[in-house]
Scaffold this motif. Sequence first.
Motif, short mmCIF file in Angstrom:
data_model
loop_
_atom_site.label_atom_id
_atom_site.label_comp_id
_atom_site.label_asym_id
_atom_site.label_seq_id
_atom_site.Cartn_x
_atom_site.Cartn_y
_atom_site.Cartn_z
N GLN A 81 -72.93 -76.06 20.54
CA GLN A 81 -73.76 -75.17 19.74
C GLN A 81 -75.23 -75.17 20.18
OE1 GLN A 81 -73.24 -76.11 15.56
NE2 GLN A 81 -71.09 -76.57 15.84
N ILE A 82 -75.51 -75.74 21.34
CA ILE A 82 -76.90 -75.87 21.77
C ILE A 82 -77.47 -74.50 22.14
CG2 ILE A 82 -78.46 -76.91 23.44
CD1 ILE A 82 -76.56 -79.22 23.70
N ASP A 83 -78.62 -74.19 21.56
CA ASP A 83 -79.35 -72.96 21.88
C ASP A 83 -80.63 -73.36 22.61
OD1 ASP A 83 -80.71 -70.58 22.01
OD2 ASP A 83 -81.08 -70.42 19.86
N TYR A 84 -80.65 -73.18 23.92
CA TYR A 84 -81.82 -73.56 24.71
C TYR A 84 -82.95 -72.55 24.55
CZ TYR A 84 -78.52 -76.69 27.04
OH TYR A 84 -77.58 -77.65 27.31
N VAL A 85 -82.62 -71.28 24.32
CA VAL A 85 -83.62 -70.21 24.31
C VAL A 85 -84.51 -70.30 23.08
CG1 VAL A 85 -83.98 -67.71 24.30
CG2 VAL A 85 -82.11 -68.71 25.65
N GLN A 86 -83.91 -70.45 21.90
CA GLN A 86 -84.65 -70.69 20.66
C GLN A 86 -85.70 -69.63 20.35
OE1 GLN A 86 -84.24 -72.92 18.19
NE2 GLN A 86 -82.48 -73.90 19.15
N GLU A 87 -85.28 -68.38 20.31
CA GLU A 87 -86.18 -67.29 19.92
C GLU A 87 -85.70 -66.69 18.61
OE1 GLU A 87 -86.77 -64.42 22.97
OE2 GLU A 87 -87.83 -65.81 24.30
N ASN A 88 -86.60 -66.61 17.63
CA ASN A 88 -86.28 -66.10 16.30
C ASN A 88 -87.29 -65.03 15.94
OD1 ASN A 88 -84.30 -68.48 15.15
ND2 ASN A 88 -85.90 -69.31 16.46
N GLU A 89 -86.82 -63.82 15.71
CA GLU A 89 -87.71 -62.69 15.44
C GLU A 89 -87.47 -62.14 14.04
OE1 GLU A 89 -90.07 -61.90 17.43
OE2 GLU A 89 -89.46 -63.02 19.22
N GLY A 90 -88.49 -61.47 13.49
CA GLY A 90 -88.35 -60.78 12.21
C GLY A 90 -88.24 -61.72 11.02
N ILE A 91 -88.79 -62.92 11.14
CA ILE A 91 -88.73 -63.90 10.05
C ILE A 91 -89.93 -63.66 9.13
CG2 ILE A 91 -88.58 -66.34 9.47
CD1 ILE A 91 -86.32 -65.13 11.29
N ASP A 92 -89.66 -63.41 7.84
CA ASP A 92 -90.77 -63.08 6.94
C ASP A 92 -91.15 -64.19 5.97
OD1 ASP A 92 -88.65 -62.98 5.21
OD2 ASP A 92 -88.76 -60.84 4.84
N SER A 93 -90.40 -65.29 5.96
CA SER A 93 -90.76 -66.44 5.12
C SER A 93 -90.56 -67.70 5.95
CB SER A 93 -89.90 -66.51 3.86
OG SER A 93 -90.15 -65.40 3.02
N LEU A 94 -91.61 -68.50 6.04
CA LEU A 94 -91.58 -69.64 6.94
C LEU A 94 -92.38 -70.80 6.37
CD1 LEU A 94 -91.05 -70.85 9.84
CD2 LEU A 94 -93.19 -69.75 10.52
N VAL A 95 -91.79 -71.99 6.42
CA VAL A 95 -92.51 -73.19 6.04
C VAL A 95 -92.36 -74.21 7.17
CG1 VAL A 95 -90.52 -74.14 4.78
CG2 VAL A 95 -92.81 -74.97 4.26
N ALA A 96 -93.43 -74.91 7.49
CA ALA A 96 -93.38 -75.87 8.59
C ALA A 96 -94.13 -77.14 8.24
CB ALA A 96 -93.99 -75.25 9.86
N PHE A 97 -93.60 -78.28 8.64
CA PHE A 97 -94.25 -79.57 8.42
C PHE A 97 -93.70 -80.57 9.42
CE2 PHE A 97 -90.59 -79.28 5.70
CZ PHE A 97 -89.97 -80.52 5.78
N SER A 98 -94.29 -81.75 9.49
CA SER A 98 -93.83 -82.75 10.46
C SER A 98 -94.11 -84.16 9.96
CB SER A 98 -94.54 -82.52 11.80
OG SER A 98 -95.89 -82.91 11.72
N ASP A 99 -93.71 -85.14 10.77
CA ASP A 99 -94.05 -86.56 10.57
C ASP A 99 -93.59 -87.12 9.23
OD1 ASP A 99 -96.16 -87.52 12.92
OD2 ASP A 99 -96.10 -85.37 12.59
N ILE A 100 -92.33 -86.98 8.94
CA ILE A 100 -91.77 -87.55 7.71
C ILE A 100 -91.70 -89.08 7.82
CG2 ILE A 100 -89.73 -87.61 6.23
CD1 ILE A 100 -89.11 -84.76 7.41
N HIS A 101 -91.32 -89.57 8.99
CA HIS A 101 -91.29 -91.02 9.28
C HIS A 101 -90.60 -91.83 8.18
CE1 HIS A 101 -93.40 -91.12 13.04
NE2 HIS A 101 -94.46 -90.48 12.57
N GLY A 102 -89.40 -91.42 7.82
CA GLY A 102 -88.60 -92.22 6.91
C GLY A 102 -89.05 -92.24 5.47
N GLN A 103 -89.99 -91.37 5.09
CA GLN A 103 -90.49 -91.34 3.71
C GLN A 103 -89.68 -90.33 2.90
OE1 GLN A 103 -95.13 -92.08 3.80
NE2 GLN A 103 -94.57 -90.64 5.42
#
Length: 279
Positions: A81-103
């Motif tokens: 199921q690997i998608d190397y291209v990883q292009e996503n278009e027309g997305i109108d709602s987006l949330v992003a975050f990082s560095d959870i580190h086990g919390q």
Amino acid sequence: MLSISLIIFNLFTFSLANGDEIQNTIDGPYLFKTEEGIVGKWVEDSTLFQEIITADNYPKLQSKFNFKFGFEALTQDFSSQIDYVQENEGIDSLVAFSDIHGQYDLYIELLKANGIIDNDLNWSYGSGHMVIVGDIFDRGDKVTEVLWHVFGLEQQAEKAGGKVHLVLGNHEVMVLNNDLRYIHDKYKTTETLTSTTYDQLYADNTVLGQWLRSKPVAIKINDMIFAHGGLSPTLVNNDVSIEKINKTFADQILGRDRASILSDEFLELLYRSNGPVWY
């Protein structure tokens, strides 16, 4: 109109468990794909438990670890199921975050507060996209809990028309490549009880290990690129595509020996300080 929530989640203060907390902890499960079937291993109160997981006894495991997915998810072949291209278009709602580190507890609080999950910890973001820009691993003591929740949330989001993107960070790459400097003491106990190294609990014959190896290092959503570190001028000047970055990490970096990586100029570029997980 595009709705974007960018959550700054980059915390480096942790409460380390003392000896009693480690002794009484629960960790796992780590699920291995074998010829006999899926073998589950987990730790409770400094005791290792192990059994073959079937559709019949899975509900017991599901209840114990509050899984948000069915048994059939464990049998998926993520390598296909690997998608190397990883292009996503027309997305109108987006949330992003990082560095959870086990919390895990803070991670859950964050998702609830932003309407990503409901009080039962299920996906409530509809057709929105959620991006975790790396570093679930290391430092904290509930890495496994976060991984299994994301694993289940990913499937719930797909059914709702949304998507969960897990982008690998430097700490995912470090663990998969047996650089275990920053694992919590809890996982050192797990290593002892399972008679294996922490990275082997995420080897390519495990459910989570195969799933992690299917994840990209960089993705594109609309006109934005997400990577844990970034795209350095050196990388950009070499005209390296997202597809090539993701394919190279999957095929030639993840789980590979450091010396062999550094012996190749291009692999070294991707792997070190000018690469997408460190820059």
